[in-house]
Design a protein around this motif. Structure first.
Motif, PDB file in Angstrom:
ATOM      1  N   UNK A   1      -2.471  10.054  10.697  1.00 26.47           N
ATOM      2  CA  UNK A   1      -1.280  10.738  10.191  1.00 26.47           C
ATOM      3  C   UNK A   1      -0.016   9.962  10.533  1.00 26.47           C
ATOM      4  N   UNK A   2       0.106   9.528  11.777  1.00 27.46           N
ATOM      5  CA  UNK A   2       1.315   8.820  12.219  1.00 27.46           C
ATOM      6  C   UNK A   2       1.485   7.511  11.457  1.00 27.46           C
ATOM      7  N   UNK A   3       0.383   6.811  11.226  1.00 27.13           N
ATOM      8  CA  UNK A   3       0.439   5.543  10.490  1.00 27.13           C
ATOM      9  C   UNK A   3       1.052   5.740   9.112  1.00 27.13           C
ATOM     10  N   UNK A   4       0.566   6.744   8.378  1.00 28.16           N
ATOM     11  CA  UNK A   4       1.088   6.973   7.028  1.00 28.16           C
ATOM     12  C   UNK A   4       2.495   7.570   7.057  1.00 28.16           C
ATOM     13  N   UNK A   5       2.794   8.355   8.075  1.00 26.89           N
ATOM     14  CA  UNK A   5       4.148   8.884   8.210  1.00 26.89           C
ATOM     15  C   UNK A   5       5.141   7.751   8.451  1.00 26.89           C
ATOM     16  N   UNK A   6       4.770   6.798   9.261  1.00 26.31           N
ATOM     17  CA  UNK A   6       5.637   5.642   9.521  1.00 26.31           C
ATOM     18  C   UNK A   6       5.763   4.769   8.273  1.00 26.31           C
ATOM     19  N   UNK A   7       4.678   4.663   7.523  1.00 25.01           N
ATOM     20  CA  UNK A   7       4.734   3.883   6.277  1.00 25.01           C
ATOM     21  C   UNK A   7       5.704   4.530   5.297  1.00 25.01           C
ATOM     22  N   UNK A   8       5.646   5.848   5.163  1.00 17.00           N
ATOM     23  CA  UNK A   8       6.589   6.549   4.285  1.00 17.00           C
ATOM     24  C   UNK A   8       8.027   6.335   4.757  1.00 17.00           C
ATOM     25  N   UNK A   9       8.218   6.321   6.062  1.00 17.57           N
ATOM     26  CA  UNK A   9       9.554   6.135   6.606  1.00 17.57           C
ATOM     27  C   UNK A   9      10.082   4.735   6.273  1.00 17.57           C
ATOM     28  N   UNK A  10       9.200   3.752   6.275  1.00 19.19           N
ATOM     29  CA  UNK A  10       9.617   2.387   5.907  1.00 19.19           C
ATOM     30  C   UNK A  10      10.074   2.354   4.459  1.00 19.19           C
ATOM     31  N   UNK A  11       9.267   2.965   3.573  1.00 12.60           N
ATOM     32  CA  UNK A  11       9.646   2.981   2.146  1.00 12.60           C
ATOM     33  C   UNK A  11      10.976   3.717   1.944  1.00 12.60           C
ATOM     34  N   UNK A  12      11.169   4.826   2.646  1.00 17.14           N
ATOM     35  CA  UNK A  12      12.394   5.611   2.454  1.00 17.14           C
ATOM     36  C   UNK A  12      13.632   4.903   2.990  1.00 17.14           C
ATOM     37  N   UNK A  13      13.434   3.981   3.921  1.00 14.93           N
ATOM     38  CA  UNK A  13      14.574   3.276   4.500  1.00 14.93           C
ATOM     39  C   UNK A  13      14.993   2.057   3.699  1.00 14.93           C
ATOM     40  N   UNK A  14      14.190   1.709   2.668  1.00 16.79           N
ATOM     41  CA  UNK A  14      14.519   0.531   1.854  1.00 16.79           C
ATOM     42  C   UNK A  14      15.448   0.875   0.713  1.00 16.79           C
TER      43      UNK A  14
ATOM     44  N   UNK B   1       0.827  -1.198   0.000  1.00 16.32           N
ATOM     45  CA  UNK B   1       0.000   0.000   0.000  1.00 16.32           C
ATOM     46  C   UNK B   1       0.864   1.251   0.000  1.00 16.32           C
ATOM     47  N   UNK B   2       0.369   2.312  -0.616  1.00 18.00           N
ATOM     48  CA  UNK B   2       1.110   3.551  -0.717  1.00 18.00           C
ATOM     49  C   UNK B   2       0.852   4.494   0.452  1.00 18.00           C
ATOM     50  N   UNK B   3       1.708   5.512   0.556  1.00 17.92           N
ATOM     51  CA  UNK B   3       1.576   6.513   1.625  1.00 17.92           C
ATOM     52  C   UNK B   3       1.756   7.898   1.026  1.00 17.92           C
ATOM     53  N   UNK B   4       0.797   8.314   0.217  1.00 12.14           N
ATOM     54  CA  UNK B   4       0.908   9.606  -0.455  1.00 12.14           C
ATOM     55  C   UNK B   4       0.690  10.747   0.535  1.00 12.14           C
ATOM     56  N   UNK B   5       1.150  11.939   0.137  1.00 10.66           N
ATOM     57  CA  UNK B   5       0.931  13.122   0.965  1.00 10.66           C
ATOM     58  C   UNK B   5      -0.555  13.433   1.098  1.00 10.66           C
ATOM     59  N   UNK B   6      -1.319  13.089   0.081  1.00 12.50           N
ATOM     60  CA  UNK B   6      -2.771  13.311   0.127  1.00 12.50           C
ATOM     61  C   UNK B   6      -3.375  12.504   1.267  1.00 12.50           C
ATOM     62  N   UNK B   7      -2.969  11.240   1.389  1.00 14.38           N
ATOM     63  CA  UNK B   7      -3.474  10.405   2.480  1.00 14.38           C
ATOM     64  C   UNK B   7      -3.039  10.944   3.835  1.00 14.38           C
ATOM     65  N   UNK B   8      -1.799  11.411   3.905  1.00 17.04           N
ATOM     66  CA  UNK B   8      -1.288  11.929   5.168  1.00 17.04           C
ATOM     67  C   UNK B   8      -2.028  13.185   5.606  1.00 17.04           C
TER      68      UNK B   8
END
Length: 251
Positions: free
Chosen positions: A238-251, A195-202
């Motif tokens: 917000x925190x859920x999607x922020x953490x999801x983005x952080x996971x993607x950025x760490x890969x 699943x994605x974590x777009x800024x729109x969702x955040x």
């Protein structure tokens, strides 16, 4: 008349579990506790109150609850969380089911006590749950950490009178800590699902959640508790999607 196994999963629930176990007395033909190697007095307390305790390393909420189903001696089960209590009205409804069980599963409303206040509106009530069911007709599923009973095709469900009381958080700090834990699990689950974590969702997700819970579902009728729950629920999105983005950025 059917025999009923009451099954409960626990981890460090010494504060709550006695209330839960006592509410099952007079209803359960067996009380089974699956404990994840608690560090407090949970296990000894459960055994002293007549429960059969099985210890198992925790993997997921649905995994732990399905293991409990497999260990239950009877086909009909009532699955409770340690911080829940069967109200007198709900117990009477369940005893009637034991005497004449005509459906595969039974749903009930759950009422939450939040920092000493009962929540009767918003996203937290009626919070309908299937908890009493024939384990041959249902298993736990859903996306970790929010699991639910998935029934087989054609299974019949009836609603019961009476509330299942849920003693969720004693303090605001308890709630904040749980948000941190659950958003961690939820973000990892979303990542595994691709699943994605777009800024729109955040940005829009928290706004939509607050408007829905506080206004559409009338959380404002619960006063300060309703406002606090709506704000923190929006923050959790917000925190859920922020953490999801952080996971993607760490890969």
């Amino acid at each position: 008349m059917i025999d009923l196994s009451v099954v409960i999963i626990t981890f460090n629930e010494e504060r709550n579990v006695e209330r839960c176990l006592r509410s099952a007395k007079g209803l359960a033909d067996e009380i089974l506790v699956v404990d994840s190697f608690s560090k407090d007095g949970t296990v000894d307390l459960c055994r002293s109150l007549g429960a059969r305790v099985v210890e198992r390393r925790f993997d997921s909420y649905s995994g732990q609850k399905n293991f409990a189903l497999d260990q239950a001696r009877f086909d009909h089960v009532l699955s409770l969380d340690a911080d829940e209590e069967v109200s007198d009205e709900l117990k009477a409804s369940m005893i009637a089911v034991k005497n004449a069980c005509n459906h595969d599963a039974y749903a009930m409303n759950r009422m939450t006590n939040y920092c000493g206040s009962w929540v009767r509106h918003g996203a937290w009530y009626p919070d309908r749950k299937v908890r009493l069911f024939d384990k041959r007709k249902g298993r736990w599923g859903g996306a970790n950490p929010h699991e639910w009973v998935v029934l087989t095709e054609g299974a019949t469900v009836k609603s019961l009178k009476g509330d299942l009381f849920h003693y969720s958080y004693y303090t605001l700090s308890d709630h904040v800590r749980q948000i941190d834990l659950f958003t961690e699990i939820a973000a990892q689950t979303l990542f595994e699902q691709g699943r994605g974590a777009s800024l729109v969702k955040m940005i829009l997700g928290p706004i939509v959640r607050f408007l829905r819970d506080y206004f559409v579902k009338m959380g404002f009728l619960d006063g300060r508790a309703g406002l606090t729950i709506a704000v923190l629920s929006a923050q959790a999105v917000f925190i859920k999607y922020a953490k999801l983005r952080q996971i993607y950025e760490s890969r």
